[in-house]
Design a protein around this motif. Structure first.
Motif, PDB file in Angstrom:
ATOM      1  N   GLU A  30       0.853  -1.188   0.000  1.00  0.00           N
ATOM      2  CA  GLU A  30       0.000   0.000   0.000  1.00  0.00           C
ATOM      3  C   GLU A  30       0.886   1.235   0.000  1.00  0.00           C
ATOM      4  OE1 GLU A  30      -3.638   1.999   2.535  1.00  0.00           O
ATOM      5  OE2 GLU A  30      -3.327  -0.155   2.602  1.00  0.00           O
ATOM      6  N   VAL A  31       0.439   2.267  -0.697  1.00  0.00           N
ATOM      7  CA  VAL A  31       1.167   3.537  -0.745  1.00  0.00           C
ATOM      8  C   VAL A  31       0.462   4.523   0.179  1.00  0.00           C
ATOM      9  CG1 VAL A  31       1.903   5.454  -2.200  1.00  0.00           C
ATOM     10  CG2 VAL A  31       1.965   3.117  -3.094  1.00  0.00           C
ATOM     11  N   PHE A  32       1.247   5.160   1.044  1.00  0.00           N
ATOM     12  CA  PHE A  32       0.748   6.163   1.979  1.00  0.00           C
ATOM     13  C   PHE A  32       1.327   7.510   1.579  1.00  0.00           C
ATOM     14  CE2 PHE A  32       0.783   2.166   4.305  1.00  0.00           C
ATOM     15  CZ  PHE A  32      -0.497   2.132   4.823  1.00  0.00           C
ATOM     16  N   ALA A  42       3.956   5.115  12.575  1.00  0.00           N
ATOM     17  CA  ALA A  42       2.667   4.415  12.575  1.00  0.00           C
ATOM     18  C   ALA A  42       2.867   2.904  12.423  1.00  0.00           C
ATOM     19  CB  ALA A  42       1.779   4.946  11.455  1.00  0.00           C
ATOM     20  N   THR A  43       3.848   2.516  11.641  1.00  0.00           N
ATOM     21  CA  THR A  43       4.164   1.097  11.471  1.00  0.00           C
ATOM     22  C   THR A  43       4.670   0.499  12.780  1.00  0.00           C
ATOM     23  OG1 THR A  43       4.711   1.503   9.150  1.00  0.00           O
ATOM     24  CG2 THR A  43       5.494  -0.562  10.102  1.00  0.00           C
ATOM     25  N   LEU A  47       2.780  -2.442  15.084  1.00  0.00           N
ATOM     26  CA  LEU A  47       3.479  -3.693  15.410  1.00  0.00           C
ATOM     27  C   LEU A  47       3.961  -3.737  16.862  1.00  0.00           C
ATOM     28  CD1 LEU A  47       5.315  -3.882  12.069  1.00  0.00           C
ATOM     29  CD2 LEU A  47       4.097  -5.814  13.041  1.00  0.00           C
ATOM     30  N   ALA A  48       3.415  -2.905  17.717  1.00  0.00           N
ATOM     31  CA  ALA A  48       3.888  -2.796  19.101  1.00  0.00           C
ATOM     32  C   ALA A  48       3.779  -4.105  19.880  1.00  0.00           C
ATOM     33  CB  ALA A  48       3.126  -1.694  19.831  1.00  0.00           C
ATOM     34  N   ARG A 142      -5.054   3.738  10.257  1.00  0.00           N
ATOM     35  CA  ARG A 142      -5.738   4.354  11.398  1.00  0.00           C
ATOM     36  C   ARG A 142      -4.780   5.204  12.223  1.00  0.00           C
ATOM     37  NH1 ARG A 142     -10.305   5.488  10.690  1.00  0.00           N
ATOM     38  NH2 ARG A 142     -10.502   5.844  12.901  1.00  0.00           N
ATOM     39  N   GLU A 143      -3.579   4.710  12.466  1.00  0.00           N
ATOM     40  CA  GLU A 143      -2.587   5.487  13.225  1.00  0.00           C
ATOM     41  C   GLU A 143      -2.247   6.787  12.507  1.00  0.00           C
ATOM     42  OE1 GLU A 143      -1.379   5.208  16.247  1.00  0.00           O
ATOM     43  OE2 GLU A 143      -2.574   3.415  16.588  1.00  0.00           O
TER      44      GLU A 143
END
Length: 160
Positions: A30-32, A42-43, A47-48, A142-143
């Motif tokens: 996906e491109v942000f 955000a990634t 993945l926290a 969402r983040e």
């Protein structure tokens, strides 16, 4: 006749649920359209709860430790138990760029799911259903939206 129709339609209610995703070994992309640092943050937040093995922002690589069968993510609509010999790891590659003059970051999430047949043989790579990868992309989106809203609220507070 009516009872046959009810029985046949009732059986379809209990059939396996189709997610619309096919099993694949390919990466989900996906491109942000945000700055690289914001997408990376955000990634990391998405993945926290995963055990992280590699977190290299400069190279754009984030990788989890190998996740054993007892901790494998299971979608909410499935109640399956994973065989003990199954495990996986996630690898995320972030590629920085520009699109039409604005910053863009492409994220590729690859799930390396494997199965060890026995103690002496090599493990086989299995396809992923893609649900976990899509769930992570959703969390990252969402983040980013939450951060954008917080930045907007902070700028309004500073304008007074």
């Amino acid at each position: 006749m009516l009872s046959l129709l009810v029985v046949l339609s009732g059986c379809s209610l209990f059939s396996k649920e189709d997610t619309g995703l096919t099993e694949t070994m390919d990466a989900h992309k996906e491109v942000f359209y945000y700055e690289y640092e914001k997408v990376w943050r955000a990634t990391q937040v998405a993945l926290a709860k995963y055990p992280i093995k590699l977190n290299d922002q400069d190279a754009g690589l984030l990788e989890t430790e190998v996740i054993p069968a007892r901790k494998i993510w299971t979608p909410p609509h499935k109640a399956e138990k994973h065989p003990f010999a199954h495990q996986y790891r996630l690898a995320i590659k972030a590629i920085k760029g520009k699109s039409q003059g604005r910053p863009a970051v492409q994220l590729r999430i690859t799930k390396y799911k494997t199965r060890q047949k026995d103690f002496f043989s090599d493990s086989d790579r299995l396809p992923s259903d893609g649900l976990e990868e899509e769930m992570l992309l959703y969390r990252i989106r969402r983040e980013l939206l939450i951060q954008k809203a917080l930045d907007r609220a902070a700028s309004k507070d500073n304008s007074f």
